[in-house]
Design an enzyme around this catalytic site. Structure first.
Site, PDB file in Angstrom:
ATOM      1  N   HIS A 145      61.762   3.347  65.349  1.00  0.00           N
ATOM      2  CA  HIS A 145      62.067   1.907  65.730  1.00  0.00           C
ATOM      3  C   HIS A 145      63.514   1.530  65.356  1.00  0.00           C
ATOM      4  O   HIS A 145      64.341   2.103  64.675  1.00  0.00           O
ATOM      5  CB  HIS A 145      60.986   1.202  64.060  1.00  0.00           C
ATOM      6  N   CYS A 201      60.846  -2.181  56.529  1.00  0.00           N
ATOM      7  CA  CYS A 201      59.409  -2.121  56.779  1.00  0.00           C
ATOM      8  C   CYS A 201      58.353  -2.869  56.162  1.00  0.00           C
ATOM      9  O   CYS A 201      57.233  -3.392  56.719  1.00  0.00           O
ATOM     10  CB  CYS A 201      59.142  -0.511  57.254  1.00  0.00           C
TER      11      CYS A 201
END
Length: 272
Positions: free
Chosen positions: A168, A264
């Site tokens: 990511h 996150c």
């Protein structure tokens, strides 16, 4: 020059059902046990630190059977009160998308879009003053970049991720000041062309070493002054201080077992 922290609104989801029972990224190993009590303590420390800094933290209720819901950044992207939902790449996480949209509906967000193309929220979307930086290569579809640009009306800069450890964008790049286009990133996580783009757009960016990137030091959250990041990313602390930021080390070692850390666990609610 002294930096000012801007009050932020964050959405977080407690790790009530957090576990590593499957592997969808290189950090996940079901053979390594997770300590649920420690994961919760570490998550609460992060939540409480945000609140102590003057930020608002809202909570998304976790759902059984969705162990990765703690990584709330992946569930949507919010800009100017507009919500672009997520569409997850892996079936293990599909149901998280609707859980996030349900939360936004019940909290008065009217401008919602359920995406057509795969995107994993702020995992692959990062906002600076001038750009919407958009990762691709492992999770978010390149087609989602155009969808986000059309929905938010922001210039999208597509960036190719090439190292599966940094699957990511938020594992390889952090926005330090979203009013001044200031970022830090790990160059080797990106393709040569994307590195050239980043160097051209952000010539004064802080460049992380391999050691600090591997410690998830770029999976960080900045309010424009304080930078909350994994405490093990020690090589970033002095460079951040030299630029006028205040780094605050956090221990989210249990949540790293699922491939996530500070960012996150933190979805920013911009506007609205």
């Amino acid at each position: 020059m002294p930096r000012a922290a801007a009050p932020r609104r964050y959405l977080m989801c407690p790790p009530t059902y957090f576990a590593v029972t499957y592997s969808i990224n290189p950090w996940m190993n079901p053979a390594k046990p997770v300590d649920p009590a420690l994961a919760l303590t570490q998550w609460e420390d992060l939540r409480d630190r945000y609140r102590a800094l003057g930020h608002t933290v809202l909570v998304l209720d976790p759902l059984p059977g969705l162990p990765d819901m703690v990584y709330a950044a992946n569930g949507a992207t919010v800009v100017d009160g507009r919500v672009l939902g997520a569409r997850f790449a892996h079936p293990e996480r599909y149901a998280e998308a609707e859980a996030h949209l349900d939360w936004f509906r019940t909290h008065g967000y009217a401008d919602l879009r359920e995406p057509v193309h795969v995107n994993e929220g702020e995992g692959d979307f990062a906002f600076t003053a001038s750009y919407l930086l958009a990762g691709r290569g492992f999770r978010t579809s390149p087609h989602a970049h155009a969808e986000a640009q059309e929905f938010f009306g922001r210039t999208v800069i597509g960036l190719d991720l090439v190292d599966p450890r940094y699957y990511h964008l938020d594992t390889a790049l952090c926005v330090l000041d979203d009013t001044a286009d200031e970022i830090m990133y790990y160059p080797d996580a990106f393709s040569p062309g994307s590195r050239a783009v980043l160097a051209r757009l952000f010539p004064h960016a802080l460049l992380a070493t391999e050691q600090d990137a591997a410690a998830f030091g770029l999976n960080a959250v900045s309010d424009g002054h304080h930078v909350l990041l994994p405490q093990s990313a020690t090589g970033l602390f002095d460079p951040l201080r030299a630029r006028g930021f205040e780094p605050l080390g956090m221990d989210l070692s249990e949540l790293l077992k699922g491939g996530g850390s500070v960012k996150c666990c933190t979805q920013e609610l911009r506007g609205g």
